[in-house]
Design a protein around this motif. Structure first.
Motif, PDB file in Angstrom:
ATOM      1  N   ASP A  12       0.797  -1.197  -0.090  1.00 37.51           N
ATOM      2  CA  ASP A  12      -0.043  -0.045   0.095  1.00 37.51           C
ATOM      3  C   ASP A  12       0.682   1.331  -0.073  1.00 37.51           C
ATOM      4  O   ASP A  12       0.333   2.219  -0.024  1.00 37.51           O
ATOM      5  CB  ASP A  12      -0.987   0.220   1.082  1.00 37.51           C
ATOM      6  CG  ASP A  12      -0.321  -0.600   2.283  1.00 37.51           C
ATOM      7  OD1 ASP A  12       0.909  -0.797   2.656  1.00 37.51           O
ATOM      8  OD2 ASP A  12      -1.114  -0.689   3.287  1.00 37.51           O
ATOM      9  N   LEU A  13       2.128   1.057  -0.072  1.00 37.53           N
ATOM     10  CA  LEU A  13       2.899   2.136   0.157  1.00 37.53           C
ATOM     11  C   LEU A  13       4.145   2.191  -1.100  1.00 37.53           C
ATOM     12  O   LEU A  13       4.413   3.211  -1.737  1.00 37.53           O
ATOM     13  CB  LEU A  13       3.908   2.498   1.464  1.00 37.53           C
ATOM     14  CG  LEU A  13       2.898   2.728   2.735  1.00 37.53           C
ATOM     15  CD1 LEU A  13       3.578   2.574   3.813  1.00 37.53           C
ATOM     16  CD2 LEU A  13       2.487   4.169   2.510  1.00 37.53           C
ATOM     17  N   ASN A  15       4.557   1.080  -4.308  1.00 32.91           N
ATOM     18  CA  ASN A  15       4.043   0.721  -5.492  1.00 32.91           C
ATOM     19  C   ASN A  15       3.968   1.539  -6.756  1.00 32.91           C
ATOM     20  O   ASN A  15       2.961   1.688  -7.573  1.00 32.91           O
ATOM     21  CB  ASN A  15       2.400   0.164  -5.276  1.00 32.91           C
ATOM     22  CG  ASN A  15       1.888   1.417  -4.451  1.00 32.91           C
ATOM     23  OD1 ASN A  15       2.086   2.501  -4.933  1.00 32.91           O
ATOM     24  ND2 ASN A  15       0.896   1.065  -3.853  1.00 32.91           N
ATOM     25  N   LEU A  16       5.240   2.045  -6.827  1.00 33.92           N
ATOM     26  CA  LEU A  16       5.362   2.892  -8.006  1.00 33.92           C
ATOM     27  C   LEU A  16       5.480   2.147  -9.508  1.00 33.92           C
ATOM     28  O   LEU A  16       5.730   1.006  -9.154  1.00 33.92           O
ATOM     29  CB  LEU A  16       6.643   3.770  -7.905  1.00 33.92           C
ATOM     30  CG  LEU A  16       6.434   4.810  -6.986  1.00 33.92           C
ATOM     31  CD1 LEU A  16       7.997   5.782  -7.219  1.00 33.92           C
ATOM     32  CD2 LEU A  16       5.471   5.825  -7.475  1.00 33.92           C
ATOM     33  N   TYR A  17       5.126   2.976 -10.334  1.00 33.79           N
ATOM     34  CA  TYR A  17       5.274   2.414 -11.817  1.00 33.79           C
ATOM     35  C   TYR A  17       5.150   1.052 -12.106  1.00 33.79           C
ATOM     36  O   TYR A  17       5.932   0.251 -12.597  1.00 33.79           O
ATOM     37  CB  TYR A  17       6.988   2.872 -11.975  1.00 33.79           C
ATOM     38  CG  TYR A  17       7.166   4.187 -11.980  1.00 33.79           C
ATOM     39  CD1 TYR A  17       6.580   5.279 -12.532  1.00 33.79           C
ATOM     40  CD2 TYR A  17       8.338   4.495 -10.732  1.00 33.79           C
ATOM     41  CE1 TYR A  17       6.803   6.548 -12.146  1.00 33.79           C
ATOM     42  CE2 TYR A  17       8.752   6.028 -10.622  1.00 33.79           C
ATOM     43  CZ  TYR A  17       7.850   6.987 -11.379  1.00 33.79           C
ATOM     44  OH  TYR A  17       8.543   8.114 -10.935  1.00 33.79           O
ATOM     45  N   GLN A  62       7.034   6.851  -3.565  1.00 36.92           N
ATOM     46  CA  GLN A  62       7.216   8.137  -3.573  1.00 36.92           C
ATOM     47  C   GLN A  62       7.912   8.670  -2.195  1.00 36.92           C
ATOM     48  O   GLN A  62       7.475   7.879  -1.187  1.00 36.92           O
ATOM     49  CB  GLN A  62       5.926   8.790  -3.712  1.00 36.92           C
ATOM     50  CG  GLN A  62       4.827   8.444  -5.026  1.00 36.92           C
ATOM     51  CD  GLN A  62       3.771   9.273  -5.245  1.00 36.92           C
ATOM     52  OE1 GLN A  62       3.699  10.336  -4.971  1.00 36.92           O
ATOM     53  NE2 GLN A  62       2.952   8.420  -5.822  1.00 36.92           N
ATOM     54  N   ASP A  63       8.768   9.807  -2.154  1.00 35.41           N
ATOM     55  CA  ASP A  63       8.943  10.185  -0.988  1.00 35.41           C
ATOM     56  C   ASP A  63       8.139  10.139   0.250  1.00 35.41           C
ATOM     57  O   ASP A  63       8.729   9.699   1.290  1.00 35.41           O
ATOM     58  CB  ASP A  63       9.794  11.759  -1.114  1.00 35.41           C
ATOM     59  CG  ASP A  63      11.092  11.394  -1.901  1.00 35.41           C
ATOM     60  OD1 ASP A  63      11.374  10.165  -2.252  1.00 35.41           O
ATOM     61  OD2 ASP A  63      11.535  12.447  -2.469  1.00 35.41           O
ATOM     62  N   SER A  64       6.994  10.695   0.197  1.00 32.12           N
ATOM     63  CA  SER A  64       6.124  10.901   1.228  1.00 32.12           C
ATOM     64  C   SER A  64       5.835   9.757   1.838  1.00 32.12           C
ATOM     65  O   SER A  64       5.387   9.281   2.991  1.00 32.12           O
ATOM     66  CB  SER A  64       5.132  11.789   0.786  1.00 32.12           C
ATOM     67  OG  SER A  64       4.099  11.223  -0.191  1.00 32.12           O
ATOM     68  N   GLU A  65       5.767   8.419   0.941  1.00 36.13           N
ATOM     69  CA  GLU A  65       5.126   7.072   1.253  1.00 36.13           C
ATOM     70  C   GLU A  65       6.488   6.446   1.920  1.00 36.13           C
ATOM     71  O   GLU A  65       6.201   5.654   2.745  1.00 36.13           O
ATOM     72  CB  GLU A  65       4.745   6.390   0.136  1.00 36.13           C
ATOM     73  CG  GLU A  65       3.334   7.116  -0.278  1.00 36.13           C
ATOM     74  CD  GLU A  65       2.755   6.872  -1.355  1.00 36.13           C
ATOM     75  OE1 GLU A  65       3.173   6.281  -2.332  1.00 36.13           O
ATOM     76  OE2 GLU A  65       1.447   6.993  -1.551  1.00 36.13           O
ATOM     77  N   ASN A  67       8.715   7.670   3.688  1.00 38.47           N
ATOM     78  CA  ASN A  67       8.977   8.474   4.987  1.00 38.47           C
ATOM     79  C   ASN A  67       7.965   7.586   5.874  1.00 38.47           C
ATOM     80  O   ASN A  67       8.454   7.385   6.920  1.00 38.47           O
ATOM     81  CB  ASN A  67       8.454   9.603   5.001  1.00 38.47           C
ATOM     82  CG  ASN A  67       9.534  10.710   4.281  1.00 38.47           C
ATOM     83  OD1 ASN A  67      10.653  10.165   4.261  1.00 38.47           O
ATOM     84  ND2 ASN A  67       9.173  11.939   3.930  1.00 38.47           N
ATOM     85  N   ILE A  68       6.783   7.049   5.494  1.00 35.69           N
ATOM     86  CA  ILE A  68       5.884   6.491   6.363  1.00 35.69           C
ATOM     87  C   ILE A  68       6.437   5.149   6.883  1.00 35.69           C
ATOM     88  O   ILE A  68       6.119   4.818   8.031  1.00 35.69           O
ATOM     89  CB  ILE A  68       4.551   6.363   5.590  1.00 35.69           C
ATOM     90  CG1 ILE A  68       3.737   7.752   5.389  1.00 35.69           C
ATOM     91  CG2 ILE A  68       3.510   5.450   6.390  1.00 35.69           C
ATOM     92  CD1 ILE A  68       2.388   7.723   4.677  1.00 35.69           C
TER      93      ILE A  68
END
Lengths: 252, 480
Positions: A12-13, A15-17, A62-65, A67-68
């Motif tokens: 859920d975090l 999962n890019l491209y 993504q960076d924000s994800e 970070n989580i």
């Protein structure tokens, strides 16, 4: 009937491209061989014990994800993952997931992010991103070689420690750092790459190698993977190579 | 003076290009902006403007709002062809008067309905100074070009803060809904009715694929805790709440309730919209089918109600009239655009990103008139060079409901072929972009009579496809 358990880390975090395509490839190519597949989602707060999974997949985010989940990965699950990697569990990691196996990630503003330290490599962020189609040479056994294709999209430059083996050689594209011609890392049964998305679907030789490594570990060295259809992967690869060679791709 | 020269230049360029048979929807504005960077503010000043932004459904929403305003007695100017950057919007503001869509009956005034790219919105919202800003949703969209979704959200927030516009925003999208935080007094939410959504989900459980589709924005950005959902529509949209800080999807003023019969994949599906502020409820037919078009229709009714309230003063019948007008809308360029070929139909559904492809596949899987499916995938700059996003889409949950014959083409046809094969389905015919027409002909000839060829192209393959169809069947050029 054989069974394989795929651990999908932080689906859920990270999962890019189209990274989930890699998990699909592992699952579909197992099922086509009548191997039972269980996909276990392992995200923030979920338990992980050694022996829970046969293959682990960690994608990029993504960076924000990132970070989580980075605390959960490095501080909570880190020791177990390190021990699994050492004992030969199969891992396939992409981009952010690959970088996090190393010692640290140094952002271009100088901030240092501590990583897992499972493999002797480190990453430095730079402003310019490498975004382009890629072609690699992959040699599964050190003798024969396969041409693999992918797509890279990263600002991190990864440098392997002394004696650490790359996963593939760069034929076209930038690979680990745009300088030394290496792409990704191979350490025991753990693989890292900057190639996103449809890498395993499009390069079934790698998918099958991962499955075979995992099944041999589980069912003995005599285990042999049944040959199956490539579902159009070779055609996709040839089309991509043609597309790249005719110069339609754009190096940014 | 500078603005006058800029506008005059744009008009001359537009006329010249039109004589040459070009659309000229962006170049005149681009030149005008070069001559006078202030041209947008100068031309927008004093006008009734509504902007529509978000990653999915912008064009459909803008088109519907335009049609509805026409029905309600307003002349409308819009950037019809999706020329949605600063240059296209400047062109529309300067040259749009030659292409006014006239109101039905006497005109009550003129409204500019402007579809605005998310990044462009950040820069031009302030000079545009719109009365109403609509934000449809935020899904991952060519991340290699646009960067992170949270960044896109912040860009939109920055744009909004340069205006005093009323925001018409989606309460079921956690990222969009967050735009209302700190802007409560000017935010109007639209979303699914919460009770109705829970019971609908219970009665219509979604089919599951091998692994869930890649999700966006399912963690609370403040607490880094995963949102819980009481019910979900699709993607990250639904009735969410953060178990840590309690942030939740706001109660919408405009709420949609699913109909008791039929399926949103069918045109004319009846559902209801509530205006909770005035305690009103209206039944409306879904003119453009697809479950995502419930959100689009709802957003349009909300936007038109709010805009007409602002222009005419608050009266209770604005909502009722907006609902009535929503039954008069037509699909936009390449978005559910349908035309007849003898006893068959052809329908184009533009798919630019995972959420769009997911919804369109679901729609094709649910439609009664599906004859066959034709997927087109290009990777030019405007499409995004990376085609791996097709792996973010859950084909697997729809695989068994897709039609028997599936065809693929485009520069990256072989990637699409691989994707289809991986979901367990065969491809009837495939070939690169040079074979687009012959594969279309084959699909059309093999489509059973009375059924529809559904074509799902991405952006530049849609342009190529449409150019071919213009030539073959004489359908309209996009700027006409």
């Amino acid at each position: 009937m054989e069974k394989i358990v795929i651990g999908h880390f932080y689906p859920d975090l990270l999962n890019l491209y189209g990274d989930r395509g890699n998990v699909l490839a592992l699952a579909v190519r197992s099922r086509l061989r009548d191997i039972e597949v269980e996909i276990r989602n392992i995200s923030v707060g979920d338990d992980l014990k050694e022996g829970d999974i046969d293959i682990g997949f960690i994608g990029g985010g993504q960076d924000s994800e990132q970070n989580i989940m980075s605390d959960d990965l490095v501080k909570v699950k880190g020791p177990v993952i390190k021990s699994m990697i050492e004992s030969g569990t199969v891992f396939f990691t992409v981009c952010g997931g690959y970088q996090m196996l190393g010692k640290y990630y140094k952002e271009h503003d100088g901030k240092v992010i501590e990583c897992l330290g499972a493999i002797d490599l480190y990453t430095e962020g730079e402003k310019e991103r490498f975004i382009n189609d890629t072609v690699y040479e992959f040699s599964p056994d050190g003798k024969s070689s396969v041409t693999c294709v992918g797509f890279e999209n990263h600002s991190g430059r990864t440098y392997l420690g002394e004696g650490v083996m790359p996963f593939m050689k760069v034929v076209k594209g930038h690979g680990n750092n745009g300088k030394d011609g290496t792409e990704g890392v191979r350490y025991k049964n753990t693989f890292g790459t900057y190639s996103h998305g449809s890498f395993l679907p499009k390069n079934p030789e790698v998918t099958d190698l991962l499955l075979e490594l995992a099944l041999k570990r589980k069912y003995g060295e005599d285990y042999i993977l049944k040959p199956i259809d490539d579902l159009g992967a070779k055609e996709a690869r040839e089309a991509a190579l043609k597309y790249i060679e005719t110069g339609k791709e754009q190096m940014i | 003076m500078r603005n006058k020269i800029a506008a005059a230049s744009a008009v001359i360029i537009r006329k010249t290009l039109r004589l040459m048979g070009k659309g000229a929807t962006t170049l005149p504005g681009k030149i005008a902006l070069k001559i006078s960077p202030d041209i947008i503010r100068s031309k927008a000043s004093g006008k009734n403007i509504i902007t529509i932004t978000g990653t999915n459904g912008k064009t459909t929403t803008s088109h519907m709002i335009s049609d509805m305003l026409n029905t309600l007695g307003y002349d409308v100017i819009n950037n019809i062809s999706g020329a949605n950057l600063a240059s296209g919007i400047a062109t529309t503001l300067i040259c749009g008067r030659e292409e006014v869509k006239k109101a039905k009956g006497d005109s009550k005034g003129l409204v500019y309905v402007l579809e605005t790219d998310e990044a462009a919105f950040a820069k031009i919202a302030k000079p545009l100074s719109p009365k109403v800003c609509v934000v449809t949703n935020l899904f991952r969209d060519q991340l290699d070009r646009y960067g992170e979704l949270t960044h896109t959200r912040d860009l939109i927030a920055g744009g909004i803060d340069g205006t005093s516009a009323t925001l018409v925003i989606n309460s079921d999208d956690s990222l969009v809904a967050s735009l209302g935080i700190g802007r409560e007094d000017r935010s109007v939410f639209f979303g699914m009715d919460k009770k109705a959504l829970i019971s609908y989900e219970k009665d219509h459980p979604a089919k599951k694929g091998i692994i869930p589709p890649s999700a966006d924005a399912v963690f609370c950005p403040e607490c880094k805790v995963r949102y819980e959902y009481k019910a979900r529509t699709y993607g990250h949209l639904g009735d969410f709440y953060c178990p840590s800080c309690g942030r939740k999807s706001p109660d919408p003023r405009f709420a949609a309730i699913y109909g008791e019969e039929g399926n949103p994949a069918f045109e004319g599906y009846k559902f209801s919209i509530k205006d909770t502020k005035n305690g009103l409820m209206e039944e409306v037919p879904l003119k453009i089918p697809g479950s995502h078009n419930i959100y689009n229709t709802l957003g349009c009714v909300a936007a038109v109600t709010v805009l007409t309230e602002k222009m005419e003063g608050e009266k209770e019948d604005h909502f009722e009239k907006a609902c009535d007008a929503s039954s008069e809308v037509k699909a936009a360029f390449g978005r559910m655009e349908k035309f007849k070929v003898k006893d068959k139909e052809v329908c184009i559904l533009l798919v630019k990103n995972p959420a769009g492809l997911d919804r369109s596949l679901q729609f094709v899987a649910d439609s009664k008139d599906t004859g066959c499916l034709y997927l087109l995938l290009n990777s030019n700059f405007a499409d995004g060079k990376d085609v791996s996003w097709i792996w973010d889409v859950d084909f697997e949950s729809k695989a068994e409901d897709l039609p028997e014959n599936i065809y693929v083409s485009g520069q990256r046809y072989a990637d699409m072929n691989l994707r289809v094969r991986y979901c367990g389905r065969d491809v009837r015919e495939k070939g690169d972009e040079t074979h687009m027409k012959e594969i279309f002909d084959k699909a059309l000839s093999e489509c059973p009579s009375g059924k529809c060829v559904y074509i799902l192209p991405n952006y530049t393959s849609m342009l190529a496809l449409r150019a071919m169809l213009v030539k073959e069947f004489g359908i309209k050029d996009f700027w006409k």
